[in-house]
Motif scaffolding. Structure first.
Motif, PDB file in Angstrom:
ATOM      1  N   GLY A   1     -48.546 -45.397  17.655  1.00 26.47           N
ATOM      2  CA  GLY A   1     -49.951 -45.763  17.548  1.00 26.47           C
ATOM      3  C   GLY A   1     -50.735 -44.912  16.583  1.00 26.47           C
ATOM      4  O   GLY A   1     -51.863 -45.255  16.210  1.00 26.47           O
ATOM      5  N   LEU A   2     -50.160 -43.789  16.146  1.00 22.73           N
ATOM      6  CA  LEU A   2     -50.936 -42.861  15.323  1.00 22.73           C
ATOM      7  C   LEU A   2     -50.787 -43.128  13.832  1.00 22.73           C
ATOM      8  O   LEU A   2     -51.680 -43.653  13.194  1.00 22.73           O
TER       9      LEU A   2
ATOM     10  N   TYR B   1     -60.198 -44.120  15.910  1.00 24.01           N
ATOM     11  CA  TYR B   1     -60.559 -45.254  16.768  1.00 24.01           C
ATOM     12  C   TYR B   1     -59.432 -46.292  16.855  1.00 24.01           C
ATOM     13  O   TYR B   1     -58.977 -46.633  17.951  1.00 24.01           O
ATOM     14  N   MET B   2     -58.976 -46.820  15.725  1.00 22.22           N
ATOM     15  CA  MET B   2     -57.924 -47.835  15.753  1.00 22.22           C
ATOM     16  C   MET B   2     -56.591 -47.294  16.280  1.00 22.22           C
ATOM     17  O   MET B   2     -55.915 -47.980  17.067  1.00 22.22           O
ATOM     18  N   PRO B   3     -56.178 -46.071  15.911  1.00 20.37           N
ATOM     19  CA  PRO B   3     -54.964 -45.525  16.523  1.00 20.37           C
ATOM     20  C   PRO B   3     -55.073 -45.396  18.047  1.00 20.37           C
ATOM     21  O   PRO B   3     -54.095 -45.629  18.761  1.00 20.37           O
TER      22      PRO B   3
ATOM     23  N   ASN C   1     -48.272 -46.925  23.383  1.00 21.61           N
ATOM     24  CA  ASN C   1     -47.724 -45.606  23.669  1.00 21.61           C
ATOM     25  C   ASN C   1     -47.612 -45.453  25.189  1.00 21.61           C
ATOM     26  O   ASN C   1     -48.622 -45.523  25.901  1.00 21.61           O
ATOM     27  N   ARG C   2     -46.398 -45.280  25.690  1.00 19.28           N
ATOM     28  CA  ARG C   2     -46.195 -45.289  27.144  1.00 19.28           C
ATOM     29  C   ARG C   2     -47.074 -44.259  27.856  1.00 19.28           C
ATOM     30  O   ARG C   2     -47.702 -44.553  28.875  1.00 19.28           O
TER      31      ARG C   2
ATOM     32  N   LEU D   1     -55.444 -37.921  21.418  1.00 21.63           N
ATOM     33  CA  LEU D   1     -54.712 -37.971  20.152  1.00 21.63           C
ATOM     34  C   LEU D   1     -55.077 -36.798  19.258  1.00 21.63           C
ATOM     35  O   LEU D   1     -54.204 -36.177  18.638  1.00 21.63           O
ATOM     36  N   LEU D   2     -56.371 -36.503  19.191  1.00 23.98           N
ATOM     37  CA  LEU D   2     -56.822 -35.382  18.364  1.00 23.98           C
ATOM     38  C   LEU D   2     -56.187 -34.075  18.828  1.00 23.98           C
ATOM     39  O   LEU D   2     -55.679 -33.286  18.018  1.00 23.98           O
TER      40      LEU D   2
END
Length: 356
Positions: A230-231, A290-292, A300-301, A329-330
């Motif tokens: 997703g990233l 945002y989109m990731p 992403n499990r 994520l960050l």
């Protein structure tokens, strides 16, 4: 140690009375408004009258010449605020000469100002405020980004603006195509403009690929962290460029605050406002994530489990859950960049489910 709020003229202070000095610089596109602040041995504060210098190389030289008549330059802190790009030339000028430079993000300077009994706002007052910050706080020395990261950040921001323009033009074209009897020549110009912007975006993509892959020290973590489901590499590259390889922050909370993903609580008596993020940080990082975050919350499990757990708790606040994934994520990028480790989705999933 007690520091009073009294101010004394600089000409009443002898050099043997000086305990510490700092220079506050309020920067604009044309001028530098400067005040030298001094903390005396009796802990009183004193400031020079405000001096104005052109925001040019000659102005920088004149400023240093003026300061030399008041103090020892090697002992000074130069405190300024990050105001767009206008501070950069002077900050680099001082850094190259070996002076101690502190560049405050706007939010930190604003929060410091709130702690003082100051109601007015002028360039002279802002310069004194920055000088006082250097006397009362522990300034952090500014480290400029590498030339490579500066180029990457500039290209990423240019690409972001071009994508925004492309979206606007496509919307205009769509409306024009549905309008009655719209001129064909106008539609052709819109289409040509969109194609031109897409060509520019392709050029930038090629430049970016060549830049980040040219240095293995940067390319290796980009590839490693970009494998997070997703990233993607582009998002990692944007975060690294906007944070100067995380040189602007020293811990996870600072990083979240810098990105504007820190949580804000408002509570007074029986009233409690909805929890929200500050949105007072780097908007480019939030846009990049945002989109990731949207993709990670589905594919992403580990992050899907995290997102679903938050939605179950707050079914009417899915956007808050998505923002929480952005923050995750960050901080994942930060942790993996610092540790040099690879992302283990199964391990991350176990951590999240155990914390539930």
């Amino acid at each position: 140690m007690r520091i009073t709020s009294d101010y004394y003229p600089m000409d009443t202070i002898n050099f043997d009375q000086i305990q510490q000095q700092s220079v506050g610089i309020d920067v604009s596109s044309e001028t530098l408004e400067v005040r030298l602040g001094t903390r005396r041995t009796d802990h009183q504060l004193a400031y020079t009258p405000c001096r104005s210098f052109p925001n040019t190389q000659q102005g920088f030289a004149n400023l240093l010449e003026w300061l030399q008549s008041h103090t020892e330059l090697s002992e000074l802190w130069f405190i300024m605020e990050a105001t767009g790009v206008y501070y950069e030339e002077f900050a680099y000028f001082l850094h190259q000469k070996g002076f101690r430079v502190c560049v405050l993000v706007a939010r930190r300077a604003k929060n410091y100002a709130k702690s003082l009994p100051i109601k007015s706002k002028t360039d002279a007052i802002d310069a004194r405020l920055l000088a006082r910050y250097g006397l009362e706080r522990q300034p952090r020395r500014w480290q400029p980004p590498s030339q490579l990261l500066r180029q990457i950040k500039a290209l990423l921001r240019e690409r972001g603006q071009l994508k925004k323009q492309r979206t606007q033009l496509k919307n205009q074209r769509h409306a024009a195509q549905r309008a009655w009897n719209h001129p064909e020549s106008s539609l052709r110009r819109l289409t040509d403009h969109i194609r031109q912007i897409e060509d520019y975006i392709s050029q930038i993509n090629r430049q970016l690929e060549a830049l980040w892959s040219s240095q293995e020290q940067l390319a290796e973590p980009i590839r490693r962290i970009g494998k997070i489901t997703g990233l993607g590499r582009g998002t990692v590259l944007q975060v690294i460029a906007e944070t100067n390889g995380f040189a602007l922050t020293t811990n996870r909370n600072q990083l979240a605050s810098y990105a504007g993903l820190d949580v804000v609580f408002e509570q007074s008596g029986t009233r409690q406002a909805a929890t929200k993020i500050s949105k007072q940080g780097n908007v480019h990082i939030r846009r990049a994530l945002y989109m990731p975050a949207l993709a990670a919350s589905r594919h992403n499990r580990a992050l899907r489990a995290f997102y679903q757990r938050l939605v179950e708790r707050h079914p009417n606040h899915k956007k808050i859950a998505l923002v929480a994934v952005m923050r995750k994520l960050l901080l994942l990028i930060y942790s993996l960049w610092k540790s040099g480790q690879s992302y283990d989705e199964e391990f991350h999933y176990q951590q999240i489910t155990q914390a539930a």
